[in-house]
Design a protein around this motif. Structure first.
Motif, PDB file in Angstrom:
ATOM      1  N   GLY A   1     -50.928  45.655 -45.567  1.00 38.73           N
ATOM      2  CA  GLY A   1     -51.507  46.966 -45.826  1.00 38.73           C
ATOM      3  C   GLY A   1     -51.268  47.511 -47.215  1.00 38.73           C
ATOM      4  N   TYR A   2     -50.735  46.665 -48.130  1.00 42.13           N
ATOM      5  CA  TYR A   2     -50.361  47.197 -49.444  1.00 42.13           C
ATOM      6  C   TYR A   2     -51.551  47.692 -50.255  1.00 42.13           C
ATOM      7  CZ  TYR A   2     -51.939  43.503 -52.632  1.00 42.13           C
ATOM      8  OH  TYR A   2     -52.715  42.663 -53.392  1.00 42.13           O
TER       9      TYR A   2
ATOM     10  N   SER B   1     -48.768  50.507 -44.150  1.00 41.93           N
ATOM     11  CA  SER B   1     -49.054  51.188 -45.419  1.00 41.93           C
ATOM     12  C   SER B   1     -48.314  52.514 -45.523  1.00 41.93           C
ATOM     13  CB  SER B   1     -50.558  51.417 -45.578  1.00 41.93           C
ATOM     14  OG  SER B   1     -51.056  52.358 -44.640  1.00 41.93           O
TER      15      SER B   1
ATOM     16  N   PHE C   1     -53.792  49.596 -49.323  1.00 44.21           N
ATOM     17  CA  PHE C   1     -53.982  51.022 -49.066  1.00 44.21           C
ATOM     18  C   PHE C   1     -53.290  51.860 -50.144  1.00 44.21           C
ATOM     19  CE2 PHE C   1     -54.889  49.952 -44.530  1.00 44.21           C
ATOM     20  CZ  PHE C   1     -56.053  50.673 -44.389  1.00 44.21           C
ATOM     21  N   ILE C   2     -52.212  51.334 -50.708  1.00 44.85           N
ATOM     22  CA  ILE C   2     -51.475  52.090 -51.723  1.00 44.85           C
ATOM     23  C   ILE C   2     -52.380  52.416 -52.906  1.00 44.85           C
ATOM     24  CG2 ILE C   2     -49.510  52.037 -53.308  1.00 44.85           C
ATOM     25  CD1 ILE C   2     -48.811  52.243 -50.289  1.00 44.85           C
TER      26      ILE C   2
ATOM     27  N   PRO D   1     -51.663  47.178 -40.359  1.00 47.41           N
ATOM     28  CA  PRO D   1     -51.784  47.653 -41.746  1.00 47.41           C
ATOM     29  C   PRO D   1     -51.693  49.171 -41.911  1.00 47.41           C
ATOM     30  CG  PRO D   1     -53.393  45.940 -41.322  1.00 47.41           C
ATOM     31  CD  PRO D   1     -52.769  46.267 -39.996  1.00 47.41           C
TER      32      PRO D   1
ATOM     33  N   TYR E   1     -44.654  51.713 -46.177  1.00 46.83           N
ATOM     34  CA  TYR E   1     -44.518  51.222 -47.554  1.00 46.83           C
ATOM     35  C   TYR E   1     -44.643  52.368 -48.554  1.00 46.83           C
ATOM     36  CZ  TYR E   1     -45.203  48.193 -51.636  1.00 46.83           C
ATOM     37  OH  TYR E   1     -45.080  47.564 -52.853  1.00 46.83           O
TER      38      TYR E   1
ATOM     39  N   SER F   1     -57.689  47.052 -47.580  1.00 50.73           N
ATOM     40  CA  SER F   1     -58.055  48.270 -46.899  1.00 50.73           C
ATOM     41  C   SER F   1     -59.536  48.233 -46.544  1.00 50.73           C
ATOM     42  CB  SER F   1     -57.774  49.478 -47.806  1.00 50.73           C
ATOM     43  OG  SER F   1     -58.577  49.420 -48.957  1.00 50.73           O
TER      44      SER F   1
END
Length: 220
Positions: free
Chosen positions: A107-108, A180, A110-111, A176, A183, A25
Motif C-alpha cells: 500500500g505504499y 497505508s 497510497f503515500i 493495502p 505506514y 493505489s
C-alpha cells in the motif's frame, strides 16, 4: 543453508508478484472493482506464505531511512524476544535469520496520493494531521467512510469505518488500505510501529498499534 534460502526465494517469487500489484493505489489502475478483486485474490496466498514460513511475530512498520528509502514491513520469526538491526537491511533484503522484510510496504503508493492531494509531506505532519489526510484521500477514493483514532503514550487505536477491502481476523499482513494508514503513521512519527491486533467488527475495523521507537534506536 544458503542453498536452502535460495530455493525458498525461488519458490516464493510468484507470490511476491502479488506484492507488486497490491503496492499500487486505485488511481494507478483502470477500475476500482478490478483493483479490489485483485487485492482479495492475493491476500490469502500471501498470508498463507507467512504461515508456511512459521513467522510468529507481528508486523512492524519501518519508516523511510537511508537503507530503505521507501520503508518496509518486518515480520519477526518469534513473537517475543526479537531483535531488529536496521543497519543490516537494504532494498534487496527479504529473508533474514530472524524474520522477513517486505519493502516497499504493501500500500505504499497510497503515500504518494496522500502527499499529492494534501500538498504536505507526511514526515512534516503530526499524528492527527497524518490520519486526517489519509482519511480524506481514502474516502475520496471510495475505499472507507472515515478514520478515528485515540493515542495514549506508546499506544494508538485506529478505527476505520466501512473499509471496502479488509482481511479476516487472524491475518498476519493487512490489506493495502490498513497498511497505508499504518505506514503513514510510521512516517509521521518517524517511529517503528507494531501491529498488536486487528479486530473486525460489523461496520468498522479496530487496529491497536504500539510505538517501538525511532529508527536511530535500531541502527546498531
Amino acid at each position: 543453508m544458503y542453498e536452502k534460502i535460495s530455493y525458498i526465494n525461488l519458490g516464493l517469487a510468484g507470490l511476491f508478484i502479488g506484492l507488486v500489484v497490491i503496492a499500487f493505489s486505485p488511481s494507478d489502475v483502470i477500475n476500482l472493482d478490478v483493483y479490489i478483486k485483485t487485492i482479495k485474490s492475493y491476500q490469502s496466498p500471501i498470508n498463507n506464505m507467512v504461515e508456511a514460513l512459521k513467522l510468529e511475530g507481528k508486523p512492524i512498520y519501518i519508516p523511510p531511512y537511508r537503507n530503505l528509502p521507501n520503508g518496509g514491513i518486518f515480520i519477526p520469526k518469534h513473537r517475543k524476544n526479537f531483535s531488529i538491526n536496521l543497519g543490516l537491511f537494504d532494498e534487496e533484503t527479504f529473508l533474514t535469520h530472524n524474520g522477513v522484510l517486505i519493502t516497499p510496504p504493501i500500500g505504499y503508493k497510497f503515500i504518494e496520493d496522500f502527499e499529492n492531494y494534501s500538498d504536505i509531506k507526511l514526515r512534516d505532519t503530526d499524528l492527527a494531521l497524518a490520519i486526517s489526510i489519509a482519511s480524506s484521500v481514502l474516502k475520496t477514493f471510495g475505499l472507507i467512510d472515515g478514520i478515528d483514532f485515540e493515542e495514549d503514550n506508546e499506544h494508538i487505536k485506529i478505527t476505520i469505518e466501512h473499509p471496502k477491502i479488509h482481511c479476516n481476523n487472524g491475518c498476519k499482513i493487512p490489506c493495502p488500505i490498513i497498511s497505508s494508514i499504518i505506514y503513514a503513521i510510521s512516517i509521521s512519527l518517524n517511529q517503528l510501529i507494531l501491529i498488536e491486533d486487528i479486530k473486525k467488527q460489523k461496520n468498522y475495523i479496530e487496529i491497536n498499534l504500539k510505538k517501538l521507537g525511532s529508527v536511530d534506536e535500531y541502527l546498531w
